[in-house]
Design a protein around this motif. Structure first.
Motif, short mmCIF file in Angstrom:
data_model
loop_
_atom_site.label_atom_id
_atom_site.label_comp_id
_atom_site.label_asym_id
_atom_site.label_seq_id
_atom_site.Cartn_x
_atom_site.Cartn_y
_atom_site.Cartn_z
N LEU A 106 26.52 52.75 40.95
CA LEU A 106 26.22 51.41 40.43
C LEU A 106 25.33 50.63 41.38
O LEU A 106 24.33 50.01 40.96
CB LEU A 106 27.53 50.65 40.21
N VAL A 107 25.65 50.64 42.66
CA VAL A 107 24.84 49.93 43.66
C VAL A 107 23.43 50.50 43.71
O VAL A 107 22.45 49.76 43.81
CB VAL A 107 25.51 50.01 45.05
N GLY A 108 23.32 51.82 43.60
CA GLY A 108 21.99 52.43 43.57
C GLY A 108 21.18 52.01 42.36
O GLY A 108 19.96 51.87 42.44
N ASP A 109 21.87 51.79 41.23
CA ASP A 109 21.18 51.40 40.00
C ASP A 109 20.73 49.94 40.00
O ASP A 109 19.63 49.62 39.55
CB ASP A 109 22.08 51.64 38.79
N VAL A 110 21.60 49.03 40.49
CA VAL A 110 21.31 47.60 40.35
C VAL A 110 20.88 46.94 41.65
O VAL A 110 20.37 45.82 41.64
CB VAL A 110 22.52 46.84 39.77
N GLY A 111 21.12 47.59 42.79
CA GLY A 111 20.66 47.04 44.07
C GLY A 111 21.47 45.89 44.62
O GLY A 111 20.96 45.11 45.43
N GLU A 112 22.73 45.77 44.20
CA GLU A 112 23.61 44.73 44.73
C GLU A 112 24.89 45.36 45.25
O GLU A 112 25.25 46.48 44.86
CB GLU A 112 23.93 43.68 43.67
N ALA A 113 25.60 44.65 46.13
CA ALA A 113 26.84 45.16 46.69
C ALA A 113 27.93 45.23 45.63
O ALA A 113 27.92 44.47 44.65
CB ALA A 113 27.30 44.28 47.85
N SER A 114 28.89 46.14 45.84
CA SER A 114 30.00 46.26 44.91
C SER A 114 31.27 46.54 45.69
O SER A 114 31.25 47.23 46.71
CB SER A 114 29.74 47.39 43.90
N GLU A 115 32.37 45.99 45.20
CA GLU A 115 33.67 46.21 45.82
C GLU A 115 34.72 46.48 44.75
O GLU A 115 34.50 46.20 43.57
CB GLU A 115 34.12 44.98 46.63
N ALA A 116 35.85 47.00 45.19
CA ALA A 116 37.02 47.14 44.32
C ALA A 116 38.20 46.56 45.08
O ALA A 116 38.26 46.63 46.31
CB ALA A 116 37.28 48.60 43.98
N ALA A 117 39.12 45.96 44.32
CA ALA A 117 40.27 45.31 44.96
C ALA A 117 41.50 45.41 44.07
O ALA A 117 41.40 45.66 42.86
CB ALA A 117 39.96 43.84 45.24
N ILE A 118 42.66 45.24 44.71
CA ILE A 118 43.93 45.16 44.01
C ILE A 118 44.58 43.82 44.34
O ILE A 118 44.19 43.17 45.32
CB ILE A 118 44.87 46.32 44.38
N LEU A 119 45.56 43.44 43.55
CA LEU A 119 46.23 42.16 43.76
C LEU A 119 47.50 42.38 44.59
O LEU A 119 48.29 43.28 44.34
CB LEU A 119 46.60 41.54 42.41
N ASP A 120 47.67 41.53 45.59
CA ASP A 120 48.89 41.55 46.41
C ASP A 120 49.35 40.10 46.59
O ASP A 120 48.86 39.38 47.45
CB ASP A 120 48.62 42.20 47.77
N GLY A 121 50.26 39.69 45.73
CA GLY A 121 50.71 38.30 45.76
C GLY A 121 49.60 37.36 45.35
O GLY A 121 49.00 37.50 44.29
N SER A 122 49.29 36.40 46.20
CA SER A 122 48.24 35.43 45.90
C SER A 122 46.90 35.83 46.49
O SER A 122 45.95 35.05 46.46
CB SER A 122 48.64 34.05 46.45
N GLU A 123 46.80 37.06 47.00
CA GLU A 123 45.56 37.53 47.62
C GLU A 123 45.09 38.83 46.97
O GLU A 123 45.87 39.55 46.35
CB GLU A 123 45.77 37.78 49.12
N ILE A 124 43.81 39.10 47.15
CA ILE A 124 43.29 40.41 46.79
C ILE A 124 43.09 41.20 48.07
O ILE A 124 42.81 40.64 49.14
CB ILE A 124 41.98 40.33 45.99
N VAL A 125 43.21 42.50 47.94
CA VAL A 125 42.98 43.41 49.07
C VAL A 125 41.83 44.33 48.69
O VAL A 125 41.88 45.01 47.66
CB VAL A 125 44.24 44.24 49.39
N TYR A 126 40.79 44.34 49.51
CA TYR A 126 39.63 45.19 49.23
C TYR A 126 39.98 46.64 49.57
O TYR A 126 40.42 46.95 50.68
CB TYR A 126 38.43 44.74 50.06
N VAL A 127 39.76 47.54 48.60
CA VAL A 127 40.08 48.95 48.81
C VAL A 127 38.83 49.84 48.78
O VAL A 127 38.88 50.99 49.20
CB VAL A 127 41.10 49.45 47.78
N VAL A 128 37.72 49.32 48.27
CA VAL A 128 36.45 50.03 48.27
C VAL A 128 35.35 49.03 48.55
O VAL A 128 35.39 47.90 48.04
CB VAL A 128 36.16 50.75 46.93
N ARG A 129 34.37 49.42 49.32
CA ARG A 129 33.23 48.54 49.63
C ARG A 129 31.97 49.38 49.70
O ARG A 129 31.90 50.35 50.45
CB ARG A 129 33.47 47.83 50.96
#
Length: 275
Positions: A106-129
């Protein structure tokens, strides 16, 4: 997307002594098939792999006997059984391992950063960058935490909760004015989250960091439950919020691909457990 060309089979002298060239040739034949070329003749396969027609025919008939290829006597095509070759790999992968190659593409196609995250309480935790070409001042290393209410992925994940869970979460969130645009009114935040639940995506424009704009979509499991979120993030100097919306379909396609990979992984794991 065009299939990558299959490299010609190398001569045996270029390989280690224990290398099994017949296995390489069989796999090379499987790789010739693609969405653009689902049905091929022996001659076409021989030309694509660099094998002789006689050798190509022998390998094809072996694959037919094993159930990986079907033929009408002239044309050959793959059968669904080839999916088994990927099941063992996918079944051992975690969500980050499944998502990473999709986000890299996806990043190669559009040229912008991408992340993935999960929810932990009132915060998100980044699991892919997967970083893009633009430098961001915000730290989003793997394991980093951010307030869910001020991020696009966080709002998507909150929107995936049922009403009771959402109300419980909102009651416990400390709504700090991180930026002038950050929503700090609980009623307005809930209204925004309900809108996100309806439309299926979230856009946050400079609520977490000045100049940072991000768009996010959910990733669902086979039951339809939101388990993670993926995003595209950039600086307003590169793309405005409106311009970021133009690549929302790319993000949605990637989420669907990840969901498909995860479904294969789950199905394979369940099948192994029944054996």
């Amino acid at each position: 997307m065009p299939a990558e060309p299959v490299p010609p089979v190398a001569e045996s002298s270029a390989r280690p002594r224990d290398f099994v060239q017949s296995l390489e040739r069989g796999l090379a034949i499987i790789r010739v098939f693609s969405a653009e070329r689902p049905s091929l003749t022996v001659t076409e396969i021989a030309e694509s792999t660099g094998l002789t027609r006689a050798a190509s025919r022998r390998f094809l008939l072996t694959l037919v006997e094993l159930g990986y290829v079907a033929t009408d006597g002239r044309y050959y095509e793959l059968t669904p059984r080839v999916l088994e070759l990927g099941y063992a790999f996918l079944s051992g992968l975690s969500f980050p391992e499944v998502a990473l190659p999709r986000l890299e593409r996806l990043v190669g196609d559009v040229g912008e950063a991408s992340e993935a995250a999960i929810l932990d309480g009132s915060e998100i935790v980044y699991v892919v960058r997967v970083p893009g070409p633009a430098l961001m001042t915000i730290s989003v290393n793997i394991g980093a935490r951010m307030p869910a209410h001020a991020t696009a992925m966080g709002r998507v994940l909150l929107a995936g909760l049922d009403d009771a869970q959402l109300d419980e979460q909102l009651a416990g969130i400390e709504l700090q004015p991180i930026q002038p645009r950050t929503i700090v009114d609980r009623a307005l935040l809930r209204e925004e989250i309900m809108r996100i639940r309806q439309q299926g995506w979230a856009l946050v424009d400079q609520e977490l960091e000045e100049g940072l704009v991000a768009i996010a979509v959910p990733v669902r499991d086979r039951s339809g439950r939101v388990t993670a979120a993926i995003n595209l993030s950039t600086h307003v100097g590169r793309r405005s919020a409106k311009e970021l919306l133009e690549i929302l379909p790319d993000l949605q396609r990637t989420a669907a691909e990840i969901e498909g990979d995860l479904a294969v992984s789950t199905a394979s794991s369940n099948r192994r457990m029944r054996i």
